[in-house]
Design an enzyme around this catalytic site. Structure first.
Site, PDB file in Angstrom:
ATOM      1  N   SER A 172      40.075  36.623  42.929  1.00 42.63           N
ATOM      2  CA  SER A 172      41.273  37.456  42.965  1.00 42.63           C
ATOM      3  C   SER A 172      41.951  37.575  41.603  1.00 42.63           C
ATOM      4  CB  SER A 172      42.285  36.930  44.001  1.00 42.63           C
ATOM      5  OG  SER A 172      41.901  37.351  45.287  1.00 42.63           O
ATOM      6  N   ASN A 195      31.142  39.267  44.292  1.00 44.26           N
ATOM      7  CA  ASN A 195      31.984  38.532  45.243  1.00 44.26           C
ATOM      8  C   ASN A 195      31.231  38.290  46.536  1.00 44.26           C
ATOM      9  OD1 ASN A 195      34.946  38.835  43.936  1.00 44.26           O
ATOM     10  ND2 ASN A 195      33.744  40.687  43.575  1.00 44.26           N
ATOM     11  N   GLU A 230      31.312  40.510  37.762  1.00 42.74           N
ATOM     12  CA  GLU A 230      31.051  39.452  38.734  1.00 42.74           C
ATOM     13  C   GLU A 230      30.642  40.068  40.061  1.00 42.74           C
ATOM     14  OE1 GLU A 230      34.461  37.288  40.371  1.00 42.74           O
ATOM     15  OE2 GLU A 230      35.775  38.699  39.344  1.00 42.74           O
ATOM     16  N   ASP A 240      31.591  44.051  40.839  1.00 43.91           N
ATOM     17  CA  ASP A 240      32.642  44.670  40.033  1.00 43.91           C
ATOM     18  C   ASP A 240      32.098  45.018  38.654  1.00 43.91           C
ATOM     19  OD1 ASP A 240      34.318  44.200  42.175  1.00 43.91           O
ATOM     20  OD2 ASP A 240      35.126  42.339  41.338  1.00 43.91           O
ATOM     21  N   ARG A 246      30.192  42.359  47.014  1.00 45.21           N
ATOM     22  CA  ARG A 246      30.868  43.422  46.256  1.00 45.21           C
ATOM     23  C   ARG A 246      30.729  43.122  44.773  1.00 45.21           C
ATOM     24  NH1 ARG A 246      36.658  42.815  46.185  1.00 45.21           N
ATOM     25  NH2 ARG A 246      36.426  42.478  43.944  1.00 45.21           N
ATOM     26  N   GLU A 290      43.840  31.602  46.812  1.00 47.40           N
ATOM     27  CA  GLU A 290      43.782  32.885  47.506  1.00 47.40           C
ATOM     28  C   GLU A 290      44.139  32.766  48.990  1.00 47.40           C
ATOM     29  OE1 GLU A 290      40.341  35.484  46.214  1.00 47.40           O
ATOM     30  OE2 GLU A 290      39.670  33.557  45.432  1.00 47.40           O
ATOM     31  N   TYR A 300      47.139  43.085  44.902  1.00 51.09           N
ATOM     32  CA  TYR A 300      47.661  42.933  46.254  1.00 51.09           C
ATOM     33  C   TYR A 300      49.046  43.498  46.489  1.00 51.09           C
ATOM     34  CZ  TYR A 300      43.542  40.109  46.584  1.00 51.09           C
ATOM     35  OH  TYR A 300      42.232  39.690  46.555  1.00 51.09           O
ATOM     36  N   GLY A 356      37.905  40.437  49.577  1.00 54.17           N
ATOM     37  CA  GLY A 356      39.075  40.629  50.427  1.00 54.17           C
ATOM     38  C   GLY A 356      38.840  41.631  51.541  1.00 54.17           C
TER      39      GLY A 356
END
Length: 332
Positions: A185, A300, A298, A285, A283, A13, A243, A304
């Protein structure tokens, strides 16, 4: 404050992280801080002695760096962080802003180095990062805390000559998602439709493919931001979709009933505290099954921070500008 922003690094990443780092550094400069930008894995680690708010944005390529590059990147990164002029700059900083994603930046290695040196930094500590980075372990913690997670099977080809029998049970209800146990990512995430498709050269986690809607919730200091929905044009929210501009539509606040939004926020906060984030940020998900029941995929530890990343999108949904968001994260 005198701030050193760490970005890049040795992980798959690193390109995403360099983009995050430049954006973070420009935002902190805009807020009046003195900012140095450092990619510890680069041949010339100091990207900017002082960042200008007028510097151009760094775009993320459509594919991650080659795995063959990571050993050399890791050697340079270790040397940079443990000795020499950059190490002294880290010691002299009022705060190190960790804008690294994946690898040593997210699995606790860098945080442990900074902790041992007594250097203050943003985000969670090494212990929280280590447990969160390993999807199998973090999902076990979440499940024990009452956060719904998908059924799963772990497969380590170094220890098991054949995929475990439990994968067949998952495949009985449709395709499965194969993902690295420790990676970010959505690098190397893929669908498998048969047991023959479940191949791996490193430990992976196999979960049923959930066909419902996808959401994410950022939590800062224990308080959730609005729910963001990720509207996909592909089955999976993979690296390229994440991205590349226009690949997905991110809606914040999500157009969902208030009860569902509150439920997702409550689950994200519960996950945040169960993993030990406390006053830091995270964060979570989520993806729903066909019946609309959400499951946490998951959490984070260092999500990002490019301007188009999900945490800045959620902050904007709450009326928080990018520079203000980064200032808040500087205090975590």
């Amino acid at each position: 404050m005198r701030v050193v922003v760490l970005c890049g690094g040795e992980s798959s990443e690193r390109d995403v992280s360099r983009s995050s780092g430049w954006a973070v550094a420009k935002a902190l400069t805009e807020r009046g801080h003195e900012v140095m930008l450092v990619d510890p894995a680069a041949e010339q680690p100091v990207l900017a002695e002082r960042v200008s708010a007028d510097d151009a944005a760094v775009l993320v390529p459509s594919v991650p760096p080659a795995a063959s590059e990571r050993a050399a990147l890791g050697r340079r990164m270790y040397a940079t962080l443990t000795s020499g002029p950059v190490h002294e700059q880290l010691r002299n900083a009022d705060r190190v802003f960790v804008a690294l994603h994946g690898g040593w930046g997210e699995d606790g290695h860098v945080q442990a180095m900074l902790e041992l040196a007594g250097i203050p930094f943003t985000g969670a500590g090494s212990d929280v990062c280590a447990i969160t980075w390993h999807k199998g372990r973090s999902q076990a913690v979440l499940e024990a805390a009452g956060v719904p997670v998908p059924p799963r099977v772990q497969f380590d080809p170094a220890e098991q000559p054949e995929p475990p029998a439990g994968i067949k049970d998952l495949l009985a209800n449709g395709p499965v998602v194969v993902k690295p146990v420790a990676e970010g990512s959505s690098v190397a995430v893929r669908l498998a439709h048969s047991i023959e498709d479940v191949t791996a050269d490193s430990p992976v986690l196999i979960e049923p493919f959930l066909s419902g809607r996808e959401f994410t919730v950022a939590v800062i200091g224990g308080s959730p931001l609005p729910v963001t929905e990720i509207e996909l044009t592909t089955p999976l929210f993979d690296y390229e979709a994440k991205y590349q501009p226009g690949a997905v539509r991110e809606v914040c606040p999500a157009a969902i009933p208030a009860e569902l939004a509150e439920h997702l926020q409550e689950l994200a906060v519960r996950a945040h505290h169960a993993l030990g984030f406390g006053r830091s940020y995270s964060r979570a998900d989520f993806r729903c099954d066909a019946a609309g029941t959400p499951y946490c995929l998951e959490v984070n530890a260092l999500p990002g921070l490019t301007p188009g990343s999900l945490v800045p999108v959620a902050a904007a949904g709450a009326g928080i500008g990018y520079a203000e968001l980064i200032e808040r994260l500087l205090e975590t």
